[in-house]
Design a protein around this motif. Structure first.
Motif, PDB file in Angstrom:
ATOM      1  N   SER A   5       0.834  -1.213   0.000  1.00 48.39           N
ATOM      2  CA  SER A   5       0.000   0.000   0.000  1.00 48.39           C
ATOM      3  C   SER A   5       0.865   1.258   0.000  1.00 48.39           C
ATOM      4  O   SER A   5       0.476   2.283  -0.566  1.00 48.39           O
ATOM      5  N   ILE A   6       2.057   1.179   0.589  1.00 48.48           N
ATOM      6  CA  ILE A   6       2.943   2.344   0.564  1.00 48.48           C
ATOM      7  C   ILE A   6       3.442   2.596  -0.860  1.00 48.48           C
ATOM      8  O   ILE A   6       3.456   3.735  -1.338  1.00 48.48           O
ATOM      9  N   MET A   7       3.791   1.513  -1.565  1.00 43.64           N
ATOM     10  CA  MET A   7       4.233   1.675  -2.958  1.00 43.64           C
ATOM     11  C   MET A   7       3.093   2.177  -3.825  1.00 43.64           C
ATOM     12  O   MET A   7       3.291   3.007  -4.706  1.00 43.64           O
ATOM     13  N   GLN A   8       1.889   1.688  -3.524  1.00 41.58           N
ATOM     14  CA  GLN A   8       0.720   2.132  -4.287  1.00 41.58           C
ATOM     15  C   GLN A   8       0.505   3.650  -4.127  1.00 41.58           C
ATOM     16  O   GLN A   8       0.294   4.347  -5.110  1.00 41.58           O
ATOM     17  N   SER A   9       0.615   4.144  -2.897  1.00 43.87           N
ATOM     18  CA  SER A   9       0.466   5.596  -2.691  1.00 43.87           C
ATOM     19  C   SER A   9       1.568   6.369  -3.388  1.00 43.87           C
ATOM     20  O   SER A   9       1.310   7.409  -3.988  1.00 43.87           O
ATOM     21  N   ALA A  10       2.799   5.883  -3.292  1.00 47.26           N
ATOM     22  CA  ALA A  10       3.922   6.598  -3.913  1.00 47.26           C
ATOM     23  C   ALA A  10       3.732   6.642  -5.426  1.00 47.26           C
ATOM     24  O   ALA A  10       3.935   7.683  -6.058  1.00 47.26           O
ATOM     25  N   LEU A  11       3.292   5.508  -5.987  1.00 51.76           N
ATOM     26  CA  LEU A  11       3.124   5.445  -7.438  1.00 51.76           C
ATOM     27  C   LEU A  11       1.972   6.355  -7.887  1.00 51.76           C
ATOM     28  O   LEU A  11       2.085   7.067  -8.884  1.00 51.76           O
ATOM     29  N   GLN A  12       0.892   6.355  -7.124  1.00 55.21           N
ATOM     30  CA  GLN A  12      -0.240   7.243  -7.473  1.00 55.21           C
ATOM     31  C   GLN A  12       0.204   8.707  -7.471  1.00 55.21           C
ATOM     32  O   GLN A  12      -0.133   9.472  -8.362  1.00 55.21           O
ATOM     33  N   GLN A  13       0.978   9.075  -6.440  1.00 53.00           N
ATOM     34  CA  GLN A  13       1.469  10.463  -6.372  1.00 53.00           C
ATOM     35  C   GLN A  13       2.371  10.768  -7.553  1.00 53.00           C
ATOM     36  O   GLN A  13       2.272  11.837  -8.164  1.00 53.00           O
ATOM     37  N   ALA A  14       3.256   9.825  -7.882  1.00 56.08           N
ATOM     38  CA  ALA A  14       4.205  10.048  -8.980  1.00 56.08           C
ATOM     39  C   ALA A  14       3.464  10.181 -10.307  1.00 56.08           C
ATOM     40  O   ALA A  14       3.751  11.083 -11.100  1.00 56.08           O
ATOM     41  N   LEU A  15       2.489   9.311 -10.543  1.00 53.82           N
ATOM     42  CA  LEU A  15       1.766   9.356 -11.824  1.00 53.82           C
ATOM     43  C   LEU A  15       0.913  10.625 -11.928  1.00 53.82           C
ATOM     44  O   LEU A  15       0.773  11.195 -13.002  1.00 53.82           O
ATOM     45  N   ARG A  16       0.376  11.073 -10.795  1.00 50.05           N
ATOM     46  CA  ARG A  16      -0.397  12.313 -10.808  1.00 50.05           C
ATOM     47  C   ARG A  16       0.501  13.499 -11.167  1.00 50.05           C
ATOM     48  O   ARG A  16       0.155  14.346 -11.983  1.00 50.05           O
ATOM     49  N   GLU A  17       1.687  13.512 -10.546  1.00 57.30           N
ATOM     50  CA  GLU A  17       2.637  14.593 -10.838  1.00 57.30           C
ATOM     51  C   GLU A  17       3.066  14.563 -12.301  1.00 57.30           C
ATOM     52  O   GLU A  17       3.195  15.605 -12.941  1.00 57.30           O
ATOM     53  N   ALA A  18       3.291  13.360 -12.824  1.00 58.33           N
ATOM     54  CA  ALA A  18       3.728  13.224 -14.215  1.00 58.33           C
ATOM     55  C   ALA A  18       2.631  13.745 -15.152  1.00 58.33           C
ATOM     56  O   ALA A  18       2.896  14.480 -16.101  1.00 58.33           O
ATOM     57  N   ARG A  19       1.399  13.390 -14.829  1.00 53.86           N
ATOM     58  CA  ARG A  19       0.273  13.819 -15.659  1.00 53.86           C
ATOM     59  C   ARG A  19       0.139  15.337 -15.617  1.00 53.86           C
ATOM     60  O   ARG A  19      -0.024  15.999 -16.630  1.00 53.86           O
ATOM     61  N   GLN A  20       0.243  15.901 -14.418  1.00 53.83           N
ATOM     62  CA  GLN A  20       0.085  17.354 -14.282  1.00 53.83           C
ATOM     63  C   GLN A  20       1.207  18.104 -14.989  1.00 53.83           C
ATOM     64  O   GLN A  20       1.027  19.224 -15.436  1.00 53.83           O
ATOM     65  N   ALA A  21       2.377  17.471 -15.056  1.00 51.51           N
ATOM     66  CA  ALA A  21       3.503  18.107 -15.729  1.00 51.51           C
ATOM     67  C   ALA A  21       3.440  17.887 -17.246  1.00 51.51           C
ATOM     68  O   ALA A  21       4.273  18.395 -17.977  1.00 51.51           O
ATOM     69  N   GLY A  22       2.476  17.100 -17.697  1.00 49.44           N
ATOM     70  CA  GLY A  22       2.340  16.827 -19.121  1.00 49.44           C
ATOM     71  C   GLY A  22       3.319  15.787 -19.634  1.00 49.44           C
ATOM     72  O   GLY A  22       3.574  15.697 -20.836  1.00 49.44           O
ATOM     73  N   ALA A  23       3.885  14.989 -18.744  1.00 46.74           N
ATOM     74  CA  ALA A  23       4.863  13.978 -19.157  1.00 46.74           C
ATOM     75  C   ALA A  23       4.162  12.771 -19.764  1.00 46.74           C
ATOM     76  O   ALA A  23       3.034  12.439 -19.387  1.00 46.74           O
ATOM     77  N   ALA A  24       4.852  12.130 -20.709  1.00 45.14           N
ATOM     78  CA  ALA A  24       4.271  10.959 -21.352  1.00 45.14           C
ATOM     79  C   ALA A  24       4.715   9.674 -20.682  1.00 45.14           C
ATOM     80  O   ALA A  24       3.935   8.735 -20.540  1.00 45.14           O
ATOM     81  N   ARG A  25       5.969   9.649 -20.267  1.00 48.57           N
ATOM     82  CA  ARG A  25       6.504   8.413 -19.680  1.00 48.57           C
ATOM     83  C   ARG A  25       7.327   8.728 -18.444  1.00 48.57           C
ATOM     84  O   ARG A  25       7.957   9.780 -18.348  1.00 48.57           O
ATOM     85  N   VAL A  26       7.337   7.764 -17.542  1.00 50.44           N
ATOM     86  CA  VAL A  26       8.180   7.874 -16.349  1.00 50.44           C
ATOM     87  C   VAL A  26       9.311   6.858 -16.506  1.00 50.44           C
ATOM     88  O   VAL A  26       9.053   5.679 -16.743  1.00 50.44           O
ATOM     89  N   HIS A  27      10.549   7.340 -16.424  1.00 48.77           N
ATOM     90  CA  HIS A  27      11.701   6.438 -16.601  1.00 48.77           C
ATOM     91  C   HIS A  27      12.283   5.956 -15.280  1.00 48.77           C
ATOM     92  O   HIS A  27      12.870   4.890 -15.217  1.00 48.77           O
ATOM     93  N   GLU A  28      12.192   6.798 -14.281  1.00 55.68           N
ATOM     94  CA  GLU A  28      12.773   6.416 -12.998  1.00 55.68           C
ATOM     95  C   GLU A  28      12.014   7.113 -11.877  1.00 55.68           C
ATOM     96  O   GLU A  28      11.641   8.283 -12.009  1.00 55.68           O
ATOM     97  N   ILE A  29      11.804   6.385 -10.784  1.00 53.92           N
ATOM     98  CA  ILE A  29      11.185   6.969  -9.580  1.00 53.92           C
ATOM     99  C   ILE A  29      12.169   6.770  -8.443  1.00 53.92           C
ATOM    100  O   ILE A  29      12.720   5.680  -8.269  1.00 53.92           O
ATOM    101  N   ARG A  30      12.428   7.841  -7.696  1.00 49.75           N
ATOM    102  CA  ARG A  30      13.397   7.747  -6.597  1.00 49.75           C
ATOM    103  C   ARG A  30      12.697   7.981  -5.255  1.00 49.75           C
ATOM    104  O   ARG A  30      11.941   8.939  -5.102  1.00 49.75           O
ATOM    105  N   LEU A  31      12.971   7.070  -4.337  1.00 49.58           N
ATOM    106  CA  LEU A  31      12.406   7.185  -2.992  1.00 49.58           C
ATOM    107  C   LEU A  31      13.535   7.324  -1.990  1.00 49.58           C
ATOM    108  O   LEU A  31      14.651   6.864  -2.223  1.00 49.58           O
ATOM    109  N   ARG A  32      13.245   7.940  -0.862  1.00 54.78           N
ATOM    110  CA  ARG A  32      14.166   7.954   0.284  1.00 54.78           C
ATOM    111  C   ARG A  32      13.451   7.249   1.431  1.00 54.78           C
ATOM    112  O   ARG A  32      12.341   7.648   1.816  1.00 54.78           O
ATOM    113  N   ILE A  33      14.063   6.179   1.948  1.00 56.15           N
ATOM    114  CA  ILE A  33      13.417   5.362   2.972  1.00 56.15           C
ATOM    115  C   ILE A  33      14.344   5.261   4.180  1.00 56.15           C
ATOM    116  O   ILE A  33      15.483   4.796   4.068  1.00 56.15           O
TER     117      ILE A  33
END
Lengths: 115, 278
Positions: A5-33
């Motif tokens: 569920s933590i990865m699901q939230s992180a991915l949802q946030q990342a995809l929302r940001e990508a969409r809002q920025a008008g990006a077509a593809r995500v190549h890398e996602i970086r987390l700090r844990i």
């Protein structure tokens, strides 16, 4: 196993940001844990593999930066890194009541393109 | 804080900033300060994109930001009502339900108490706890291994909070996952039964690190388990030096007066706290 569920939230946030920025593809996602976050990086990788197919992050790289536990020692007036996760100063043995890093669960940045 | 210029904006929280002064505004040409921060921190993304262009989006979002925000809302609600709230955590079978039942019975009319109890399935704990006379709401989490702030908020709607002094939230039995989720509680009470072993704090530092109280339970089994109290106290000091340590047996009542005295004292403090502080 709350990593899914933590990865699901992180991915949802990342995809929302990508969409809002008008990006077509995500190549890398970086987390700090943080090491005191209670989250296991391997389990996050597993969840990422399961969750990304069919999304703009399909095939993307997941990079996880481990954040060490850093406490403040009030008597030595300095921070110390705790490898064994003990909240006591390795020099003076004074217990620390102040954790300054190590509980992070952060979506830090991502690489996208706009094609 | 805004990581680009350090201007003190919280990442991920919608904040509209206008007209704040930078000493050398010329340095911030690519960094517009009249933007709305609910699309947090895309300071560097270009607005005219070339083909095949890869860009880094700086995000710095707390992944559990939504839970943290809902937990703060719960906390504000509890503070406004002056209720003391405990989040009780342990591995399965450490005696949370028995301890909570004994706590309620022995507090008697001194504190009006209610319980929210989380389990993957069944309402067995809720039925046991209702025997203490307190109102109880059971949350079944299904496959979820911990309680989250919004589950608590929903459960609160089923409770009559009039005149309530103490709310005890019994989390799902699990020494790992619940550590990450703030519920809006005042105190985290982590149980360690004498049958769990003295080294649990060293094995599960993320959980014990967050403890305000460590409560050694099932003290009546101390001899049978050859339990070493001094060792557990030393281990708790290593991981959670600020935590208060209690040793109790809900069965015989040993140590319970000290624990109840602490709760009464914390409840008094909760009545006088500022509703607007967190």
């Amino acid at each position: 196993m709350h990593e899914f569920s933590i990865m699901q939230s992180a991915l949802q946030q990342a995809l929302r940001e990508a969409r809002q920025a008008g990006a077509a593809r995500v190549h890398e996602i970086r987390l700090r844990i943080g090491v005191l976050s209670g989250v296991v990086p391997d389990a996050l990788h597993f969840a990422f593999e399961v969750l990304t197919p069919g999304t703009p992050a399909e095939g993307a790289l997941l990079t996880i930066e481990d954040v060490q536990a850093r406490f403040w020692c009030a008597s030595c007036r300095r921070e110390f890194v705790s490898a064994n996760l003990y909240a006591e100063c390795p020099d003076c043995r004074h217990p620390s009541g102040e954790l300054r890093a190590g509980r992070e669960m952060e979506l830090s940045s991502m690489e996208v393109d706009y094609v | 804080m805004c990581e680009t210029c350090g201007c003190g904006l919280s990442a991920g929280i919608p904040v509209t900033v206008s007209g704040h002064d930078h000493p050398e505004p010329g340095e911030h040409e690519r960094h517009h300060h009249d933007h709305d921060h609910d699309e947090a921190h895309h300071h560097d993304h270009p607005h005219e994109h070339g083909a095949q262009e890869r860009q880094t989006l700086e995000l710095r979002h707390a992944i559990l930001e939504k839970n943290d925000r809902l937990a703060e809302r719960n906390r504000g609600f509890f503070h406004a009502r002056g209720v003391l709230v405990l989040n009780v955590l342990s591995s399965p079978g450490s005696g949370k339900t028995t301890l909570i039942g004994a706590t309620i019975r022995q507090l008697g009319p001194r504190l009006k108490t209610a319980v929210i109890v989380g389990d993957l399935a069944t309402d067995n704990d809720a039925r046991r706890l209702r025997e203490s006379g307190a109102p109880v709401v059971q949350i079944n989490t299904g496959t979820v291994c911990h309680l989250e702030a919004d589950m608590v908020a929903r459960a609160l709607k089923q409770l009559d909070l009039t005149g309530l002094d103490l709310l005890i939230i019994e989390n799902v039995g699990n020494l790992v996952c619940p550590a990450s989720y703030d519920l809006g509680e005042d105190l985290r009470v982590v149980l360690l039964s004498v049958t769990d072993g003295e080294d649990k704090p060293l094995k599960y530092p993320p959980m014990f690190h967050t403890a305000d109280v460590v409560l050694v339970s099932k003290l009546d089994l101390e001899l049978a388990c050859d339990f070493k109290r001094a060792e557990v106290a030393a281990n708790v000091r290593h991981i959670a030096p600020r935590a208060r340590l209690f040793e109790v047996s809900a069965k015989t009542g040993a140590g319970m007066e000290e624990w109840l005295g602490y709760l009464l004292q914390q409840r008094e403090a909760a009545k006088h706290r500022d509703p607007l502080s967190s």
